[in-house]
Scaffold this motif. Structure first.
Motif: not given
Length: 677
Positions: A126-134
């Motif tokens: 159930g992990y999510l992709w890290n988009s790198g948006n903050f």
């Protein structure tokens, strides 16, 4: 900094105005984000920032905007929110996030890019992709940087200019001393404030050619396929790509390099890049022409004055009786025109200043003849100067304009400073000064003749003349006059809220009614900034220096990016009134940037010196190789076809003189111009 032109072009293409912060060199994401946070915090201490990488592809724009709005509420409450993308497949191209729950929740762990097997297990868990948006408040991010990466915050804070350079700011040299570190390592993996908002919209970081191909929008340029499927082609201008009998290839063809790779191996392109870095580094990026540096332009400026402009305007541009031409045609011919006193006085200044800067031409003869003409034909019996002569030197307009008296005073001061053998200089100047001050208004200001009796512009040139006489060794009355006009500038002419200078006033010295009272000229913001900075230095007056800085910032708001020029006129809400651009505001921009740069802190000096280089490049758009110039640039970049006005030479010479003064005062790197020798 290398991306500046591309950013400006793309913003212009979509019709968007933006504030651009340029790094002197790449230091990874933490310093870049810190710089944005420092700038936003200065604008709005409560400001919230969405940090979004430039190469992401999100087809559902509204879903993305809503995610940012939802995250902003948490950011205002102190959280640092990242967007976590619900994966569509196991991918080794992205980092992963383990969240504490669904929706907006705390981050339990960040994971680096995995191999294919580990990526599959992350998806199962159930992990999510890290988009790198903050999304984070400016103050919240800076507080965490102070706590977790203080070397980043301190170096970057020193690099962000405090003097506005308009829509493009260049970070100062201390930025290059910031640690090269990503925001993930600097903050996100250490902070207790990290949250993730799970989103389900389609997303790609376009990190490799396969991702660009999958976006459906990556192909460009001319190509021909014959039995070719699933290929991505990007062809540069003038390049045609033909592919036959191939499948699933990326074909990237530029003028100086070609890449062909299997799309399934797109993530391995970095291996090729490393080999290119070793054997042919010039092929790693597009070739860019470097804009002319300040020092290179200064040398060219000196040669243009010494070899072309000064000889032309003292021969073709001055008659045997010492009178200076009002204008020259662009093919270098004298025109029969009425002649204004201000032009005669300005040209006297030009050649006196040329002598002071070491020009080897016959400046003393030119200067003496010019003064004799001024005395004989322009000065009235009462010692004041008439406004205009006919082409044959007969009086045409006997009005004694304050503006014209100011330039006569300025010319006499410059002649005195260069040691011209004329014992009448000071007596003539005192006679004019006494006549002016005898008619002062109740508030100490002076009334101008003509349709705009209450104005700041005539005072500006009287201020310049008073400072010139003070520096030339005149009596104490000149310093008193300069003090009076500086006070008027800071209490009457400059808007107390906006810090910008107005042009026209009513009899009570309130802004003139209608559009006249709303006029703001960028060139005059710069010119007054230059004068007040000089005055501040003479008197040790910080209030005058601060006023000069605010004027400069407001003038800079009138500088466009395509082309980079100072416009003619704004309104008092800083909207554009006239998008033409004359020559003289460019010279005043150069002068103001240079003199403010002399006393600026390190973080501001870089931006101001880059501004000076940009202003000098703007000036070169107008100058011709023959020693002439165009005056009025149209919005499309063309120029009005008209003779070169002699009055512009005063502005050009003053700008070059300030360039020499600044180079001498600051010992500017690569600016070796000391004069006209």
């Amino acid at each position: 900094m290398g991306h500046r032109d591309w950013i400006v072009d793309q913003l212009d293409e979509i019709g968007v105005e933006a504030q651009i912060l340029l790094e002197p060199e790449a230091r990874d994401s933490a310093p870049a984000m810190a710089a944005a946070a420092v700038w936003v915090q200065a604008m709005d201490p409560q400001g919230v920032i969405a940090f979004v990488a430039s190469d992401h592809h999100v087809p559902d724009h509204e879903a993305f905007r809503q995610a940012v709005r939802d995250s902003a509420d948490a950011a205002r409450a102190g959280q640092i929110v990242t967007l976590g993308i619900k994966p569509t497949e196991p991918s080794s191209a992205y980092g992963y996030i383990r969240s504490a729950g669904r929706g907006l929740s705390a981050v339990e762990a960040f994971q680096e890019k995995p191999d294919a097997l580990m990526a599959a297990s992350y998806i199962e868990a159930g992990y999510l992709w890290n988009s790198g948006n903050f999304i984070v408040s400016a103050t919240g991010l800076l507080d965490e940087l102070v706590r977790l990466a203080p070397a980043v915050e301190s170096a970057v804070r020193l690099a962000v200019p405090t003097v506005s350079a308009g829509s493009i700011e260049i970070l100062g040299p201390s930025f290059s001393s910031a640690p090269r570190i990503s925001i993930d390592y600097a903050v996100m993996e250490k902070t207790g404030l990290a949250s993730v908002l799970e989103v389900e919209f389609a997303w790609s970081d376009l990190g490799a050619w396969d991702a660009i191909h999958a976006s459906g929008e990556g192909g460009t340029g001319q190509h021909i396929f014959e039995d070719a499927e699933g290929c991505l082609v990007r062809a540069g201008d003038g390049v045609l790509v033909a592919a036959m009998g191939v499948r699933n290839l990326a074909i990237i063809a530029e003028a100086d390099a070609i890449l062909v790779c299997d799309l399934a191996r797109a993530q391995d392109v970095k291996r090729v890049v490393e080999r290119i870095r070793a054997v042919s580094p010039q092929h790693l990026d597009f070739a860019r022409s470097r804009p002319e540096a300040l020092g290179d332009g200064a040398k060219r400026f000196a040669n243009w004055l010494r070899l072309n402009a000064l000889p032309l305007w003292s021969t073709v541009g001055q008659s045997e009786d010492g009178g200076f031409a009002e204008a020259l045609s662009l093919d270098g011919r004298t025109l029969s025109m009425s002649r204004r006193a201000r032009v005669q006085a300005r040209q006297i200044y030009v050649y006196a200043q040329a002598g002071a800067l070491g020009w080897s031409g016959p400046w003393r003869r030119i200067l003496s003849a010019g003064l004799e003409k001024l005395y004989a034909d322009y000065l009235r019996d009462d010692g004041l100067c008439r406004a205009v002569l006919t082409a044959e030197s007969a009086p045409l307009d006997d009005t004694a304009m304050l503006y014209d008296q100011s330039f006569v005073l300025f010319a006499l001061a410059t002649a005195r400073r260069v040691g011209l053998d004329d014992p009448t200089l000071e007596a003539r100047a005192l006679s004019i000064r006494n006549a002016i001050t005898a008619n002062a208004l109740a508030n100490g200001a002076f009334r101008e003749a003509g349709e705009h009796p209450y104005q700041s512009n005539a005072h500006m040139h009287l201020f310049e003349a008073a400072l010139a006489w003070e520096e030339a060794g005149g009596d104490a009355g000149w310093a008193d006059l300069a003090d009076r006009i500086a006070k008027l500038a800071m209490t009457v002419f400059i808007d107390p809220q906006g810090g910008f200078l107005r042009e026209f006033f009513d009899a009570a010295w309130a802004p003139a009614p209608g559009d006249e009272g709303r006029l703001v000229e960028p060139g005059h913001q710069f010119e007054w900034a230059w004068l007040l900075a000089r005055y501040a230095r003479l008197r040790g007056r910080d209030d005058a220096f601060q006023a000069a800085r605010r004027l400069y910032e407001n003038g800079r708001r009138g500088v466009t990016e395509r082309p980079v020029v100072a416009l003619d006129a704004l309104n008092d809400d800083m909207t554009v009134r006239s998008n033409r651009a004359r020559l003289w505001p460019q010279t005043e921009w150069l002068k103001a940037a240079l003199i403010l740069g002399e006393v600026a802190t390190e973080r501001d000096r870089v931006a101001l010196m880059e501004d000076a280089a940009a202003a000098q490049r703007a000036i070169w758009m107008y100058l011709t190789p023959q020693g002439l110039w165009r005056d009025k640039q149209l919005p499309g970049g063309g120029f009005i076809d008209e003779p070169a006005p002699a009055s512009s030479f005063y502005h050009i010479m003053a700008a070059f003189s300030q360039l020499c003064d600044t180079a001498k005062a600051r010992g500017l790197a690569n600016v070796a111009v000391t004069g006209l020798r």
